[in-house]
Design an enzyme around this catalytic site. Structure first.
Site, PDB file in Angstrom:
ATOM      1  N   ASP A 257       0.831  -1.202   0.000  1.00 49.19           N
ATOM      2  CA  ASP A 257       0.000   0.000   0.000  1.00 49.19           C
ATOM      3  C   ASP A 257       0.875   1.265   0.000  1.00 49.19           C
ATOM      4  OD1 ASP A 257      -2.164  -1.655   0.364  1.00 49.19           O
ATOM      5  OD2 ASP A 257      -2.227  -1.333   2.533  1.00 49.19           O
TER       6      ASP A 257
HETATM    7  N1  URA Z   1      -1.312  -5.849   4.008  1.00 49.63           N
HETATM    8  C1  URA Z   1      -1.745  -4.579   4.033  1.00 49.63           C
HETATM    9  O1  URA Z   1      -2.744  -4.270   4.674  1.00 49.63           O
HETATM   10  N2  URA Z   1      -1.059  -3.665   3.338  1.00 49.63           N
HETATM   11  C2  URA Z   1       0.054  -3.936   2.636  1.00 49.63           C
HETATM   12  O2  URA Z   1       0.637  -3.049   2.016  1.00 49.63           O
HETATM   13  C3  URA Z   1       0.491  -5.265   2.622  1.00 49.63           C
HETATM   14  C4  URA Z   1      -0.216  -6.201   3.323  1.00 49.63           C
END
Ligand code: URA
Length: 233
Positions: A101
């Site tokens: 993310d």
């Molecule tokens: N899980 C999440 O919530 N975000 C990420 O970036 C990776 C795994």
């Protein structure tokens, strides 16, 4: 070189997908739509995929990046936000394998090896993904056990995970969690499901690969043994 290998070597996609693209009429050689899957590219041939000329990269490169927050895991962002590929030195076209993310930091692989990338992203090759999370509130052992057993993150119950509570202060807990799937925003959704939203998230491991002491924003080339490992999995 056989046409599907040539397309994969250019970092466009895997050999199998290249065959599909040829069948779909998306590949031209010297201006003519290619119909022969077995075509061998000759010196001087102009190969186009979806109207764009491609050339095989001289060599495959594999990087491990410690992604900072505030970067999009993509090669381009419509909103003009910084992308992870801008952090790779050299002027080599690479793309990220998998996704972190915008607000997540940590271990991300980038490569121009379309074949390997497709293989790694296939669900049959799910790696263990290890994250260090700061979450709000104090997580009890019972809540951690619930998380580890599997929680409903909205239409999907997660499979067993490893959860280790590392420490907490008055308002937050630091936990290490290893998951075996890769649903969108999975770790955030899992902690939210037990009432402890994530405030900071870093991926520290992917299979046997570890972020180690690599500074945030820095990347390093994977060593031959690490590349071999990814190809073997
Ligand atoms: N899980 C999440 O919530 N975000 C990420 O970036 C990776 C795994």
């Amino acid at each position: 070189m056989r046409i599907n290998k040539y397309i994969a070597a250019a970092g466009v996609t895997s050999r199998r997908k290249a065959d599909e693209m040829i069948t779909e009429g998306k590949v031209k050689v010297n201006g003519v739509v290619l119909t022969n899957l077995g075509y061998h590219v000759e010196e001087g041939d102009v190969v186009e995929v979806n109207g764009i000329r491609i050339e095989p990269e001289e060599k495959m490169v594999y990087y491990l990046l410690n992604k900072p927050t505030g970067y999009v895991t993509s090669t381009y962002d419509k909103e003009g936000r910084p992308t992870v590929v801008e952090l790779v030195p050299d002027n080599i076209r690479v793309f990220p394998v998998g996704r972190l993310d915008y607000n997540t930091s940590g271990l991300l692989i980038l490569t121009n090896d379309g074949e390997l990338s497709n293989k790694l992203m296939h669900p049959s090759h799910e790696f263990d993904k290890k994250y260090l999370a700061r979450v709000s509130g104090i997580v009890s052992r019972a809540e951690a056990a619930k998380l580890a057993a599997g929680v409903d993150i909205g239409g999907f119950v997660t499979s067993p995970a490893e959860v280790e509570l590392i420490r907490h202060d008055k308002n937050s807990t630091i936990a290490m969690i290893t998951i075996h799937e890769g649903k969108n925003r999975q770790v955030r959704r899992m902690f939210k499901a037990i009432g402890h939203p994530v405030t900071e998230l870093t991926r520290v491991g992917l299979g046997k690969l570890e972020i180690g002491k690599l500074a945030v924003g820095q990347c390093r080339k994977l060593g031959p043994a690490e590349v071999e490992y990814l190809k073997r999995v």
